[in-house]
Design a protein around this motif. Structure first.
Motif, short mmCIF file in Angstrom:
data_model
loop_
_atom_site.label_atom_id
_atom_site.label_comp_id
_atom_site.label_asym_id
_atom_site.label_seq_id
_atom_site.Cartn_x
_atom_site.Cartn_y
_atom_site.Cartn_z
N GLN A 127 -8.92 32.25 12.92
CA GLN A 127 -9.95 32.28 11.89
C GLN A 127 -11.08 31.33 12.28
OE1 GLN A 127 -7.34 31.32 8.46
NE2 GLN A 127 -8.05 33.23 7.57
N TYR A 150 -13.81 33.25 8.12
CA TYR A 150 -13.97 34.53 8.80
C TYR A 150 -12.70 34.89 9.58
CZ TYR A 150 -19.01 34.02 8.02
OH TYR A 150 -20.26 33.87 7.46
N PRO A 177 -16.67 38.41 14.25
CA PRO A 177 -16.27 37.71 13.03
C PRO A 177 -16.67 38.48 11.77
CG PRO A 177 -18.15 36.63 14.06
CD PRO A 177 -17.74 37.73 14.98
N LEU A 178 -15.72 38.59 10.84
CA LEU A 178 -15.94 39.28 9.57
C LEU A 178 -15.61 38.33 8.43
CD1 LEU A 178 -14.26 42.72 10.35
CD2 LEU A 178 -16.70 42.16 10.47
N LEU A 179 -16.53 38.19 7.48
CA LEU A 179 -16.34 37.26 6.37
C LEU A 179 -15.16 37.68 5.51
CD1 LEU A 179 -17.42 34.81 4.73
CD2 LEU A 179 -18.79 36.47 3.43
N ARG A 180 -14.27 36.71 5.24
CA ARG A 180 -13.13 36.96 4.35
C ARG A 180 -13.42 36.42 2.95
NH1 ARG A 180 -8.05 38.64 5.43
NH2 ARG A 180 -6.47 38.27 3.83
N ARG A 233 -15.85 33.00 0.70
CA ARG A 233 -16.62 31.76 0.68
C ARG A 233 -16.14 30.89 -0.47
NH1 ARG A 233 -21.32 35.20 1.84
NH2 ARG A 233 -22.10 34.76 3.95
#
Length: 326
Positions: A208, A225, A232-235, A237
């Motif tokens: 991550q 991410y 990278p893909l945002l998981r 915030r």
């Protein structure tokens, strides 16, 4: 002065006792420290890498003129981080990392500053610069390394500030790179926000990435991410500081199978979080109270314990401290 501290805190997953402060070195030469950790000599014990500016701050109108930086290798020991090797053959170091970037089974040190990436190796008790690479598109600000795809060769993630955007809130590009004959960019992520720091965390199901973003005066927003391949893909915030202050230092380390995240902010607060799949869970907070935290690093301290190495920015020369909790 720039102070380096150790916090050795016994974790009871929700409770922690008060820590005590002990100085172990009052003449550290690095005035703007950044940290990394890795087993450089293959003996099974990780070394601490400290890198950064030597001397007073120099304005960025001539970034490399009159500048000196230093990279140190320090051995971990009970109540100390003893100096083993160093080099000052670098002009400007913004960040350091450790990774096996060429896949030879041996860890290298990575250092970035301005448009340059240095690759160094530890040979006996000496640091040797193996290669220096130049990047033309952006100023290199942060670096970390991990084996994202699991093939044995570690990828490098670079945070680049866009040229001509040197103000505090300058937008950033996060690039994932792999070393062949030269560096190949595998993916990128562009953000219209200033990135205070970036770190990679080894989780049970992969690597991550954590980013702190903000503006000139407010920030502390942490983005977690995952990687789809190398992208990278945002998981999710989540706010990681109180009163929305900036956090310019992040570090991650697994403990008891769960990744922990240390967050150091500009008011001298260090928070320790459990890095979950859907949210961050705060475990403790420590008030350093000696200026902005420039760098943090998590070190394993034995069963259910973790040490937090902290570099807090003030004026003059640096100092090494250890803070222990029982």
């Amino acid at each position: 002065m720039d102070l380096l501290f150790f916090f050795c805190v016994a974790l009871c997953w929700g409770q922690a006792v008060a820590a005590t402060l002990e100085r172990v070195d009052d003449a550290a030469r690095i005035a703007a420290p950044r940290f990394a950790i890795g087993d450089l000599d293959g003996d099974g014990d990780s070394e601490v890498i400290v890198g950064g500016r030597v001397g007073a701050f120099v304005a960025e109108t001539e970034p490399l003129a009159g500048r000196t930086a230093r990279i140190e290798v320090r051995a971990q020991g009970p109540g100390t981080v003893g100096l083993r090797a160093w080099t000052e053959e670098v002009e400007l170091v913004e960040d350091v990392a450790v990774g096996d970037v060429d896949g030879d089974g041996k860890m290298e040190i990575l250092a970035v500053g301005w448009h340059r990436l240095w690759v160094l190796e530890m040979e006996r008790e000496a640091l040797k610069i193996e290669r220096v690479y130049s990047f033309d598109e952006g100023r290199l600000w942060r670096v970390d390394s991990a084996d994202i795809d699991g093939d044995g060769q570690w990828e490098v993630v670079l945070v680049e500030r866009r040229i001509g955007q040197e103000q505090e809130a300058s937008p950033a590009r996060i690039g994932v790179y792999r070393l062949a004959e030269t560096w190949q960019r595998l993916s990128e992520l562009r953000l219209d926000a200033h990135v205070g720091d970036m770190c990679l965390a080894a989780a049970k199901d992969g690597v991550q990435m954590v980013l702190e973003t903000g503006g000139e005066e407010v920030g502390g927003l942490l983005g977690v991410y995952d990687f789809s391949g190398w992208q990278p893909l945002l998981r999710y915030r989540q706010q990681g500081t109180s009163e929305y202050v900036r956090a310019l230092s992040l570090a991650a380390q697994p403990l008891a199978g769960e990744p922990l995240l240390a967050v150091g902010d500009v008011r001298g607060q260090v928070g320790l979080w459990q890095l979950g799949r859907s949210r961050l869970n705060q475990r403790l907070s420590v008030e350093v109270g000696r200026g902005a935290v420039r760098a943090v690093q998590l070190l394993a301290g034995g069963r259910d314990k973790v040490q937090i190495l902290v570099g807090a920015g003030m004026r003059s020369r640096g100092q090494l401290w250890i803070v222990e909790g029982f």
